[in-house]
Enzyme design. Structure first.
Site: not given
Length: 182
Positions: A79, A109, A136, A159, A174
């Protein structure tokens, strides 16, 4: 006394009209021009992206670093306002749907400030399976793999890898529950 209707007004009203009317011919020419641009989006995507499956749709605006490291399967939908930092491969499996404002960040980085000061960066590939739904505003961090049929809640920051059939949400994302697809 009523003024006579134009051929376009007659057409819009469902009445008999003359299709060769100059106003309607101009409207059709403008539509044909628009359709050419619209229908060639697929060709435009294929020019730059590593691979684009059939019926893939990436709604503009869309941002990426290089493009050639992005591999999109069949029936993929991205989208508006998606960002893919593709310094290494980013693979999106068939039938995956990605909501507006999603960021897929394969660029990374160094954690060492001395290396960052040298303007060094790296990348870790991101792989998104088939039939995944990413809500979204979600952010997918470098090196993540999301399994087939997973759901990523809107606004989540992913993550860690997400197993197939798992729904995750939050920051950090989670697991909420796991359900295998039919």
């Amino acid at each position: 006394m009523m003024s006579p209707q134009t051929e376009k007004q007659k057409m819009l009203a469902g009445a008999l009209y003359v299709a060769s009317d100059p106003e309607l011919q101009q409207d059709m020419a403008q539509c044909a021009n628009w359709l050419d641009r619209y229908n060639n989006r697929q060709a435009s995507l294929s020019e730059r992206l590593g691979a684009v499956g059939e019926n893939a749709c990436i709604r503009p605006p869309f941002q990426c670093d290089y493009g050639y490291n992005i591999f999109v399967g069949d029936n993929v939908f991205l989208n508006f306002n998606c960002i893919i930092l593709d310094v290494v491969p980013v693979r999106i499996g068939s039938s995956t749907q990605i909501g507006p404002g999603v960021q897929i960040l394969a660029a990374d980085h160094p954690r060492d400030p001395a290396l960052r000061q040298k303007m060094l960066e790296s990348g870790r590939p991101v792989t998104i399976g088939e039939n995944v739904w990413i809500g979204g505003g979600a952010i997918i961090l470098p090196g993540i793999t999301i399994g087939d049929h997973a759901i990523i809640g809107a606004g989540s920051v992913v993550t860690r890898d997400v197993a197939s059939g798992t729904t995750v949400a939050g920051n950090p994302a989670r697991p909420l529950h796991r359900s295998l697809p039919p």
